[in-house]
Design an enzyme around this catalytic site. Sequence first.
Site: not given
Length: 267
Positions: A47, A58
Amino acid sequence: MKENRITRLVKQDKKLLIAYYMPEFPVPGATLPVLEALQESGVDLIELGMPYSDPIGDGSVIQDAAHKAISHGVHVGSIFELVRRARNGEGCKKITTPILLMGYCNPLIAYGGDCFMADAVKAGVDGLLIPDLPPEESEDFLERAKHFGLSVIYLISPVTPPDRIELIDSMSTDFSYCLAVNATTGTGKLDVAGMDEKIAEYLKRVRQHTKKKFVVGFGIKDRERVRKMWELADGAVVGSALLQHVATAKTPEETAELAAGFWKSLR
């Protein structure tokens, strides 16, 4: 149209070990050496993060990596160029590992949806994971991705109800991505040392309501945690721990060396 690399991968009877990496972190020029190091160390899928200035989902590790990547000039177009070079073996050994781009809607929209997908495929990208794009609002996006031959992955969380798990499973092209905890990435709150009952029950529930494979991420840091996630899911994603491990590197070569050593320790 050739079969997508991710589609080929999930057909294999194996548990997956997936890396999340932020391009050009921690130093400019690190991406291609790191991709080669991960491939040589047995990664199944990579990824690549698309850095965004306001990554709401995040944790601090990925936020810091994103800000550093942006300061190093990383943007959507430069990521496509890095993937293209990786696929052609320019600056590294030829990368044949499936590559998934993970990032938020805004950069994709700013680039232009169809242009983004066309350029992604041309570069050698295999799939997309857009955390802030709900499946209920993404039928057109999914149709366009299918047209371009891109795999689309959607997120499942511990509070996702069964009917929505089934919807996500049906809309994800090859597999779904389960968040192991209801938290931001890389917080380390995943209590797999004692195999937390709630996580086990959650992933069993996901298994009951899915037909396709699913992988699990967030908080996975070592071989023991990878193994325990493999018992409950079809793959484990390691991201923040990888970024933390390479964060002190001063050169692209050192970054690749640290990435390889860490990745081998997970197998």
